[in-house]
Each structure stands twice: as structure tokens, then as C-alpha cells.
Design a protein around this motif. Structure first.
Motif, PDB file in Angstrom:
ATOM      1  N   GLU A  53       0.843  -1.195   0.000  1.00  0.00           N
ATOM      2  CA  GLU A  53       0.000   0.000   0.000  1.00  0.00           C
ATOM      3  C   GLU A  53       0.882   1.250   0.000  1.00  0.00           C
ATOM      4  O   GLU A  53       0.561   2.244   0.636  1.00  0.00           O
ATOM      5  CB  GLU A  53      -0.923  -0.022   1.226  1.00  0.00           C
ATOM      6  CG  GLU A  53      -1.898  -1.176   1.215  1.00  0.00           C
ATOM      7  CD  GLU A  53      -2.719  -1.259   2.486  1.00  0.00           C
ATOM      8  OE1 GLU A  53      -3.203  -0.212   2.964  1.00  0.00           O
ATOM      9  OE2 GLU A  53      -2.861  -2.378   3.015  1.00  0.00           O
ATOM     10  N   PHE A  54       2.001   1.169  -0.702  1.00  0.00           N
ATOM     11  CA  PHE A  54       2.906   2.311  -0.875  1.00  0.00           C
ATOM     12  C   PHE A  54       3.563   2.204  -2.244  1.00  0.00           C
ATOM     13  O   PHE A  54       3.685   1.112  -2.797  1.00  0.00           O
ATOM     14  CB  PHE A  54       3.978   2.374   0.236  1.00  0.00           C
ATOM     15  CG  PHE A  54       4.676   1.069   0.513  1.00  0.00           C
ATOM     16  CD1 PHE A  54       5.676   0.580  -0.326  1.00  0.00           C
ATOM     17  CD2 PHE A  54       4.336   0.316   1.622  1.00  0.00           C
ATOM     18  CE1 PHE A  54       6.315  -0.616  -0.062  1.00  0.00           C
ATOM     19  CE2 PHE A  54       4.966  -0.889   1.904  1.00  0.00           C
ATOM     20  CZ  PHE A  54       5.961  -1.359   1.057  1.00  0.00           C
ATOM     21  N   ASP A  55       3.938   3.350  -2.811  1.00  0.00           N
ATOM     22  CA  ASP A  55       4.749   3.361  -4.029  1.00  0.00           C
ATOM     23  C   ASP A  55       6.170   3.011  -3.615  1.00  0.00           C
ATOM     24  O   ASP A  55       6.639   3.456  -2.563  1.00  0.00           O
ATOM     25  CB  ASP A  55       4.750   4.739  -4.685  1.00  0.00           C
ATOM     26  CG  ASP A  55       3.399   5.130  -5.275  1.00  0.00           C
ATOM     27  OD1 ASP A  55       2.561   4.247  -5.536  1.00  0.00           O
ATOM     28  OD2 ASP A  55       3.189   6.343  -5.472  1.00  0.00           O
ATOM     29  N   GLU A  56       6.867   2.219  -4.421  1.00  0.00           N
ATOM     30  CA  GLU A  56       8.256   1.883  -4.110  1.00  0.00           C
ATOM     31  C   GLU A  56       9.153   2.211  -5.295  1.00  0.00           C
ATOM     32  O   GLU A  56       8.888   1.810  -6.419  1.00  0.00           O
ATOM     33  CB  GLU A  56       8.410   0.410  -3.720  1.00  0.00           C
ATOM     34  CG  GLU A  56       9.815   0.099  -3.267  1.00  0.00           C
ATOM     35  CD  GLU A  56       9.937  -1.178  -2.457  1.00  0.00           C
ATOM     36  OE1 GLU A  56      11.069  -1.513  -2.072  1.00  0.00           O
ATOM     37  OE2 GLU A  56       8.914  -1.837  -2.202  1.00  0.00           O
ATOM     38  N   SER A  81      16.711   2.220 -12.579  1.00  0.00           N
ATOM     39  CA  SER A  81      15.742   2.406 -11.494  1.00  0.00           C
ATOM     40  C   SER A  81      14.338   2.086 -11.979  1.00  0.00           C
ATOM     41  O   SER A  81      14.090   1.988 -13.187  1.00  0.00           O
ATOM     42  CB  SER A  81      15.820   3.835 -10.954  1.00  0.00           C
ATOM     43  OG  SER A  81      15.531   4.770 -11.979  1.00  0.00           O
ATOM     44  N   ILE A  82      13.429   1.934 -10.999  1.00  0.00           N
ATOM     45  CA  ILE A  82      12.045   1.602 -11.306  1.00  0.00           C
ATOM     46  C   ILE A  82      11.147   2.190 -10.223  1.00  0.00           C
ATOM     47  O   ILE A  82      11.563   2.326  -9.074  1.00  0.00           O
ATOM     48  CB  ILE A  82      11.854   0.066 -11.399  1.00  0.00           C
ATOM     49  CG1 ILE A  82      10.484  -0.300 -11.972  1.00  0.00           C
ATOM     50  CG2 ILE A  82      12.095  -0.595 -10.045  1.00  0.00           C
ATOM     51  CD1 ILE A  82      10.346  -1.783 -12.321  1.00  0.00           C
ATOM     52  N   LYS A  83       9.930   2.545 -10.610  1.00  0.00           N
ATOM     53  CA  LYS A  83       8.880   2.933  -9.659  1.00  0.00           C
ATOM     54  C   LYS A  83       7.751   1.928  -9.821  1.00  0.00           C
ATOM     55  O   LYS A  83       7.264   1.707 -10.930  1.00  0.00           O
ATOM     56  CB  LYS A  83       8.356   4.338  -9.948  1.00  0.00           C
ATOM     57  CG  LYS A  83       7.183   4.727  -9.060  1.00  0.00           C
ATOM     58  CD  LYS A  83       6.591   6.071  -9.459  1.00  0.00           C
ATOM     59  CE  LYS A  83       5.399   6.437  -8.593  1.00  0.00           C
ATOM     60  NZ  LYS A  83       4.767   7.689  -9.046  1.00  0.00           N
ATOM     61  N   ILE A  84       7.334   1.327  -8.705  1.00  0.00           N
ATOM     62  CA  ILE A  84       6.228   0.372  -8.720  1.00  0.00           C
ATOM     63  C   ILE A  84       5.098   0.988  -7.894  1.00  0.00           C
ATOM     64  O   ILE A  84       5.290   1.345  -6.727  1.00  0.00           O
ATOM     65  CB  ILE A  84       6.658  -0.993  -8.154  1.00  0.00           C
ATOM     66  CG1 ILE A  84       7.814  -1.549  -9.004  1.00  0.00           C
ATOM     67  CG2 ILE A  84       5.475  -1.953  -8.129  1.00  0.00           C
ATOM     68  CD1 ILE A  84       8.420  -2.816  -8.476  1.00  0.00           C
ATOM     69  N   LEU A  85       3.947   1.145  -8.518  1.00  0.00           N
ATOM     70  CA  LEU A  85       2.809   1.799  -7.877  1.00  0.00           C
ATOM     71  C   LEU A  85       2.183   0.930  -6.792  1.00  0.00           C
ATOM     72  O   LEU A  85       2.135  -0.305  -6.930  1.00  0.00           O
ATOM     73  CB  LEU A  85       1.753   2.158  -8.916  1.00  0.00           C
ATOM     74  CG  LEU A  85       2.171   3.161  -9.985  1.00  0.00           C
ATOM     75  CD1 LEU A  85       1.061   3.309 -11.019  1.00  0.00           C
ATOM     76  CD2 LEU A  85       2.509   4.498  -9.354  1.00  0.00           C
ATOM     77  N   CYS A 106      10.176   4.284  -0.165  1.00  0.00           N
ATOM     78  CA  CYS A 106       8.754   3.949  -0.118  1.00  0.00           C
ATOM     79  C   CYS A 106       7.963   5.163   0.354  1.00  0.00           C
ATOM     80  O   CYS A 106       8.367   5.843   1.298  1.00  0.00           O
ATOM     81  CB  CYS A 106       8.495   2.791   0.843  1.00  0.00           C
ATOM     82  SG  CYS A 106       9.358   1.264   0.395  1.00  0.00           S
ATOM     83  N   LEU A 107       6.829   5.411  -0.315  1.00  0.00           N
ATOM     84  CA  LEU A 107       5.955   6.530   0.052  1.00  0.00           C
ATOM     85  C   LEU A 107       4.513   6.051   0.018  1.00  0.00           C
ATOM     86  O   LEU A 107       4.035   5.655  -1.047  1.00  0.00           O
ATOM     87  CB  LEU A 107       6.141   7.692  -0.922  1.00  0.00           C
ATOM     88  CG  LEU A 107       5.297   8.932  -0.636  1.00  0.00           C
ATOM     89  CD1 LEU A 107       5.697   9.558   0.692  1.00  0.00           C
ATOM     90  CD2 LEU A 107       5.454   9.940  -1.755  1.00  0.00           C
ATOM     91  N   PRO A 108       3.798   6.015   1.167  1.00  0.00           N
ATOM     92  CA  PRO A 108       4.277   6.348   2.504  1.00  0.00           C
ATOM     93  C   PRO A 108       5.337   5.348   2.970  1.00  0.00           C
ATOM     94  O   PRO A 108       5.592   4.343   2.304  1.00  0.00           O
ATOM     95  CB  PRO A 108       3.027   6.272   3.377  1.00  0.00           C
ATOM     96  CG  PRO A 108       2.093   5.373   2.644  1.00  0.00           C
ATOM     97  CD  PRO A 108       2.412   5.556   1.190  1.00  0.00           C
ATOM     98  N   ALA A 109       5.940   5.633   4.118  1.00  0.00           N
ATOM     99  CA  ALA A 109       7.045   4.830   4.635  1.00  0.00           C
ATOM    100  C   ALA A 109       6.673   3.361   4.756  1.00  0.00           C
ATOM    101  O   ALA A 109       5.531   3.004   5.072  1.00  0.00           O
ATOM    102  CB  ALA A 109       7.494   5.375   5.994  1.00  0.00           C
ATOM    103  N   PHE A 110       7.650   2.502   4.508  1.00  0.00           N
ATOM    104  CA  PHE A 110       7.474   1.055   4.630  1.00  0.00           C
ATOM    105  C   PHE A 110       7.015   0.687   6.034  1.00  0.00           C
ATOM    106  O   PHE A 110       7.522   1.206   7.028  1.00  0.00           O
ATOM    107  CB  PHE A 110       8.791   0.330   4.348  1.00  0.00           C
ATOM    108  CG  PHE A 110       8.692  -1.160   4.517  1.00  0.00           C
ATOM    109  CD1 PHE A 110       8.402  -1.967   3.436  1.00  0.00           C
ATOM    110  CD2 PHE A 110       8.863  -1.754   5.761  1.00  0.00           C
ATOM    111  CE1 PHE A 110       8.289  -3.343   3.587  1.00  0.00           C
ATOM    112  CE2 PHE A 110       8.755  -3.124   5.922  1.00  0.00           C
ATOM    113  CZ  PHE A 110       8.465  -3.918   4.838  1.00  0.00           C
TER     114      PHE A 110
END
Length: 119
Positions: A53-56, A81-85, A106-110
């Protein structure tokens, strides 16, 4: 009041799979709305599928890391690099013969409550 935080001693997250996790900012160290961690995944390492439940965001420093994202196999190398929704089913692994060093944001924090790992 200081308007900055310097991290001189990141929190080493205890693991049982040989992976090194040094959290610089997040919920286990200097509390932050996002988490930033330096990771080293040993050769032949993997973890279960998860649907966070966070973008990484992942940036590879050394080695290679494999991502299984909804059945797509992606391999990133140093400098990529990569962004995973959030809400995406993903499995992280290092099936290669060399360790992989990378930065994860991670956003929000892991948190374990938000990662939703499969058993």
C-alpha cells in the motif's frame, strides 16, 4: 529548532533471510513520511509476493535485481531504477550469483502493516 536531520547511524532492520537493510529515514529510524533504505540482497535471495500500500522506488547501485510484476519478469542492473505503484502485486528476488546493492524509497514509509506479503 533544526530544520534538518543528519543520519549518521541508520537502523539495521533484523532479517532472517541474509538481506541487509539499513533504514536511514522511515518508521524504524528518523521518523519520516517516506522511507529510504540501503539494501544488499545476497545471491540467490528472494521474498514472497506482496501487494504493498505504498509506491516503491528502487535504484540499483551494484549487481542485478529481478522483479516479477503481475507476471512480467524485469531485471534491472546498476544505474537503472524503477517505480512500482501501490496496489501492484510484486515479488523481489536476486536469483543471480552476485549480491545486489540498491536504494529503496517507499511513500508512505514502509511498514509490515502496509506491505501485505503473501504466506
Amino acid at each position: 529548532m533544526k530544520k534538518y536531520n543528519i543520519q549518521k547511524a541508520p537502523f539495521i532492520v533484523p532479517t532472517t533471510d541474509g538481506k541487509l537493510i539499513e533504514e536511514h529515514f522511515g518508521l524504524a529510524s528518523i521518523v519520516s513520511e517516506l522511507s529510504i533504505a540501503r539494501m544488499i540482497a545476497p545471491a540467490k535471495w528472494s521474498e514472497p509476493f506482496q501487494t504493498p500500500e505504498f509506491d516503491e522506488y528502487t535504484y540499483i547501485i551494484k549487481g542485478k535485481k529481478q522483479f516479477n510484476i503481475d507476471g512480467d519478469i524485469i531485471v534491472l542492473e546498476a544505474g537503472q531504477s524503477i517505480k512500482i505503484l501501490k496496489g501492484t502485486r510484486v515479488q523481489y528476488s536476486n536469483p543471480f550469483n552476485e549480491p545486489c546493492e540498491y536504494i529503496a524509497v517507499c511513500l508512505p514509509a514502509f511498514s509490515m502493516e502496509l506491505v501485505n506479503r503473501e504466506k
